[in-house]
Write a protein that holds these residues in place. Structure first.
Motif, PDB file in Angstrom:
ATOM      1  N   GLU A  75     -29.764 -46.649  22.320  1.00 39.44           N
ATOM      2  CA  GLU A  75     -30.176 -45.278  22.023  1.00 39.44           C
ATOM      3  C   GLU A  75     -30.477 -45.121  20.532  1.00 39.44           C
ATOM      4  O   GLU A  75     -31.464 -44.483  20.148  1.00 39.44           O
ATOM      5  CB  GLU A  75     -29.077 -44.293  22.435  1.00 39.44           C
ATOM      6  CG  GLU A  75     -28.900 -44.162  23.942  1.00 39.44           C
ATOM      7  CD  GLU A  75     -27.717 -43.273  24.295  1.00 39.44           C
ATOM      8  OE1 GLU A  75     -27.074 -42.739  23.369  1.00 39.44           O
ATOM      9  OE2 GLU A  75     -27.437 -43.103  25.502  1.00 39.44           O
ATOM     10  N   ILE A  76     -29.619 -45.706  19.699  1.00 42.71           N
ATOM     11  CA  ILE A  76     -29.834 -45.647  18.252  1.00 42.71           C
ATOM     12  C   ILE A  76     -31.113 -46.396  17.883  1.00 42.71           C
ATOM     13  O   ILE A  76     -31.909 -45.924  17.053  1.00 42.71           O
ATOM     14  CB  ILE A  76     -28.623 -46.240  17.504  1.00 42.71           C
ATOM     15  CG1 ILE A  76     -27.388 -45.334  17.706  1.00 42.71           C
ATOM     16  CG2 ILE A  76     -28.928 -46.394  16.016  1.00 42.71           C
ATOM     17  CD1 ILE A  76     -26.092 -45.917  17.173  1.00 42.71           C
ATOM     18  N   ALA A  81     -36.639 -46.834  15.774  1.00 41.69           N
ATOM     19  CA  ALA A  81     -38.030 -47.234  15.980  1.00 41.69           C
ATOM     20  C   ALA A  81     -38.971 -46.052  15.739  1.00 41.69           C
ATOM     21  O   ALA A  81     -40.056 -46.210  15.152  1.00 41.69           O
ATOM     22  CB  ALA A  81     -38.220 -47.792  17.387  1.00 41.69           C
ATOM     23  N   LYS A  82     -38.565 -44.870  16.173  1.00 42.69           N
ATOM     24  CA  LYS A  82     -39.390 -43.674  15.949  1.00 42.69           C
ATOM     25  C   LYS A  82     -39.507 -43.373  14.460  1.00 42.69           C
ATOM     26  O   LYS A  82     -40.595 -43.063  13.956  1.00 42.69           O
ATOM     27  CB  LYS A  82     -38.776 -42.478  16.678  1.00 42.69           C
ATOM     28  CG  LYS A  82     -38.834 -42.550  18.190  1.00 42.69           C
ATOM     29  CD  LYS A  82     -38.150 -41.328  18.803  1.00 42.69           C
ATOM     30  CE  LYS A  82     -38.137 -41.396  20.316  1.00 42.69           C
ATOM     31  NZ  LYS A  82     -37.398 -40.235  20.913  1.00 42.69           N
ATOM     32  N   ILE A  83     -38.380 -43.441  13.757  1.00 36.92           N
ATOM     33  CA  ILE A  83     -38.387 -43.179  12.317  1.00 36.92           C
ATOM     34  C   ILE A  83     -39.253 -44.218  11.602  1.00 36.92           C
ATOM     35  O   ILE A  83     -40.054 -43.886  10.721  1.00 36.92           O
ATOM     36  CB  ILE A  83     -36.952 -43.198  11.759  1.00 36.92           C
ATOM     37  CG1 ILE A  83     -36.158 -42.002  12.294  1.00 36.92           C
ATOM     38  CG2 ILE A  83     -36.961 -43.182  10.228  1.00 36.92           C
ATOM     39  CD1 ILE A  83     -34.674 -42.043  11.941  1.00 36.92           C
ATOM     40  N   MET A  87     -42.462 -43.482   9.328  1.00 36.15           N
ATOM     41  CA  MET A  87     -42.492 -43.889   7.927  1.00 36.15           C
ATOM     42  C   MET A  87     -43.761 -44.689   7.622  1.00 36.15           C
ATOM     43  O   MET A  87     -44.387 -44.509   6.573  1.00 36.15           O
ATOM     44  CB  MET A  87     -41.264 -44.738   7.598  1.00 36.15           C
ATOM     45  CG  MET A  87     -39.948 -43.990   7.537  1.00 36.15           C
ATOM     46  SD  MET A  87     -39.838 -42.814   6.175  1.00 36.15           S
ATOM     47  CE  MET A  87     -40.080 -41.272   7.074  1.00 36.15           C
ATOM     48  N   LYS A  88     -44.151 -45.563   8.517  1.00 38.83           N
ATOM     49  CA  LYS A  88     -45.362 -46.348   8.332  1.00 38.83           C
ATOM     50  C   LYS A  88     -46.587 -45.454   8.255  1.00 38.83           C
ATOM     51  O   LYS A  88     -47.528 -45.716   7.490  1.00 38.83           O
ATOM     52  CB  LYS A  88     -45.534 -47.348   9.485  1.00 38.83           C
ATOM     53  CG  LYS A  88     -44.568 -48.523   9.448  1.00 38.83           C
ATOM     54  CD  LYS A  88     -44.804 -49.443  10.627  1.00 38.83           C
ATOM     55  CE  LYS A  88     -43.826 -50.605  10.627  1.00 38.83           C
ATOM     56  NZ  LYS A  88     -44.005 -51.480  11.820  1.00 38.83           N
ATOM     57  N   TRP A 133     -32.106 -48.770   5.173  1.00 36.55           N
ATOM     58  CA  TRP A 133     -31.169 -49.755   5.719  1.00 36.55           C
ATOM     59  C   TRP A 133     -31.389 -49.945   7.216  1.00 36.55           C
ATOM     60  O   TRP A 133     -31.400 -51.080   7.713  1.00 36.55           O
ATOM     61  CB  TRP A 133     -29.728 -49.310   5.470  1.00 36.55           C
ATOM     62  CG  TRP A 133     -28.733 -50.317   5.970  1.00 36.55           C
ATOM     63  CD1 TRP A 133     -28.243 -51.396   5.294  1.00 36.55           C
ATOM     64  CD2 TRP A 133     -28.142 -50.366   7.272  1.00 36.55           C
ATOM     65  NE1 TRP A 133     -27.381 -52.114   6.092  1.00 36.55           N
ATOM     66  CE2 TRP A 133     -27.305 -51.504   7.310  1.00 36.55           C
ATOM     67  CE3 TRP A 133     -28.235 -49.562   8.409  1.00 36.55           C
ATOM     68  CZ2 TRP A 133     -26.569 -51.845   8.445  1.00 36.55           C
ATOM     69  CZ3 TRP A 133     -27.513 -49.907   9.535  1.00 36.55           C
ATOM     70  CH2 TRP A 133     -26.682 -51.032   9.545  1.00 36.55           C
ATOM     71  N   LEU A 134     -31.569 -48.861   7.945  1.00 33.55           N
ATOM     72  CA  LEU A 134     -31.766 -48.955   9.391  1.00 33.55           C
ATOM     73  C   LEU A 134     -33.028 -49.727   9.734  1.00 33.55           C
ATOM     74  O   LEU A 134     -33.040 -50.555  10.649  1.00 33.55           O
ATOM     75  CB  LEU A 134     -31.842 -47.547   9.992  1.00 33.55           C
ATOM     76  CG  LEU A 134     -30.528 -46.769  10.068  1.00 33.55           C
ATOM     77  CD1 LEU A 134     -30.797 -45.307  10.408  1.00 33.55           C
ATOM     78  CD2 LEU A 134     -29.584 -47.379  11.088  1.00 33.55           C
ATOM     79  N   ILE A 135     -34.095 -49.445   8.993  1.00 37.85           N
ATOM     80  CA  ILE A 135     -35.351 -50.146   9.262  1.00 37.85           C
ATOM     81  C   ILE A 135     -35.211 -51.636   8.951  1.00 37.85           C
ATOM     82  O   ILE A 135     -35.655 -52.497   9.716  1.00 37.85           O
ATOM     83  CB  ILE A 135     -36.493 -49.527   8.434  1.00 37.85           C
ATOM     84  CG1 ILE A 135     -36.800 -48.112   8.939  1.00 37.85           C
ATOM     85  CG2 ILE A 135     -37.751 -50.395   8.513  1.00 37.85           C
ATOM     86  CD1 ILE A 135     -37.785 -47.345   8.079  1.00 37.85           C
TER      87      ILE A 135
END
Length: 230
Positions: A75-76, A81-83, A87-88, A133-135
């Motif tokens: 889920e996270i 992936a959406k963020i 961002m791209k 960090w997440l990306i």
């Protein structure tokens, strides 16, 4: 001493080894649940993303508990992936690379912050750091999910987690029953295979969440300091 131990004198030592591996598994699982909840708290505080905390259920099996972790991580990952995609689309390629590599010079703080706000509805350097960090570290989420999946298909999959918290005699009785030497060796070999994947993935996951917590606090303070000059 049982008749099995008389005919197979190595069994007591094998049982002890199996218990030690069981205790390691228990600790890794507990810490993975704790680290996941820490990540969930950070996502809520800094990005406004809401996920229910994960709870280690001692009345459920190892597989069922692993499935809980895997489900929440997936889920996270969907939200990450959406963020990442947004961002791209929003950032120039050079700025996106700086975000992805977490290279955030002070003079570009407002530019990053404004785009993070537009995409995530969150402002602040801490939010920017967390997005970067997440990306960058999405593979860490993938690795721990894969390791949990491997564990959920092995020898321990059907064992109730509460058994792992019992004393040695109770664990032996609940897990081993009357199995003999060959079965003990097989169980140990399977444990070794599972822990070889599960241990490093879990430790890396836990270490990184701890790192993120510390960096978020430092970044929050730095962001407040920088913000006072704009």
């Amino acid at each position: 001493m049982s008749w099995s131990d008389i005919f197979y004198p190595g069994n007591p030592e094998r049982r002890e080894r199996l218990i030690r591996k069981t205790q390691e598994l228990r600790l890794l699982m507990k810490n993975n649940f704790r680290a996941t909840n820490q990540l969930i708290e950070a996502l809520k505080e800094h990005l406004g993303l809401f996920f229910s905390p994960v709870i280690l259920n001692e009345n459920a099996t190892v597989k069922q508990n692993c499935d809980v972790i895997i489900g929440r991580i997936r889920e996270i990952q969907v939200e990450v992936a959406k963020i990442d995609q947004r961002m791209k689309e929003k950032l120039e390629p050079t700025l996106y690379e700086k975000l992805k590599n977490m290279y955030l010079p002070d003079y570009e703080y407002k530019q990053f912050s404004s785009i993070i706000s537009a995409v995530c509805g969150a402002t602040g350097l801490a939010s920017t750091f967390l997005v970067g960090w997440l990306i960058t570290n999405g593979y860490i989420l993938t690795n721990v999910a894969l390791a949990c999946g491997l564990l959920a298909t092995g020898f321990m999959a059907s064992v109730v987690v509460g058994v792992l918290f019992m004393g040695i005699d109770m664990i032996v009785s609940a897990i081993l029953g009357s199995i003999e030497r060959d079965q003990l060796e097989s169980a140990l070999a399977e444990y070794d295979r599972a822990l070889k994947e599960f241990r490093p993935a879990s430790e890396k996951y836990q270490d990184n969440i701890t790192y993120v917590k510390v960096r978020l606090e430092i970044t929050r303070r730095v962001g407040n300091y920088i913000h006072s000059f704009f």
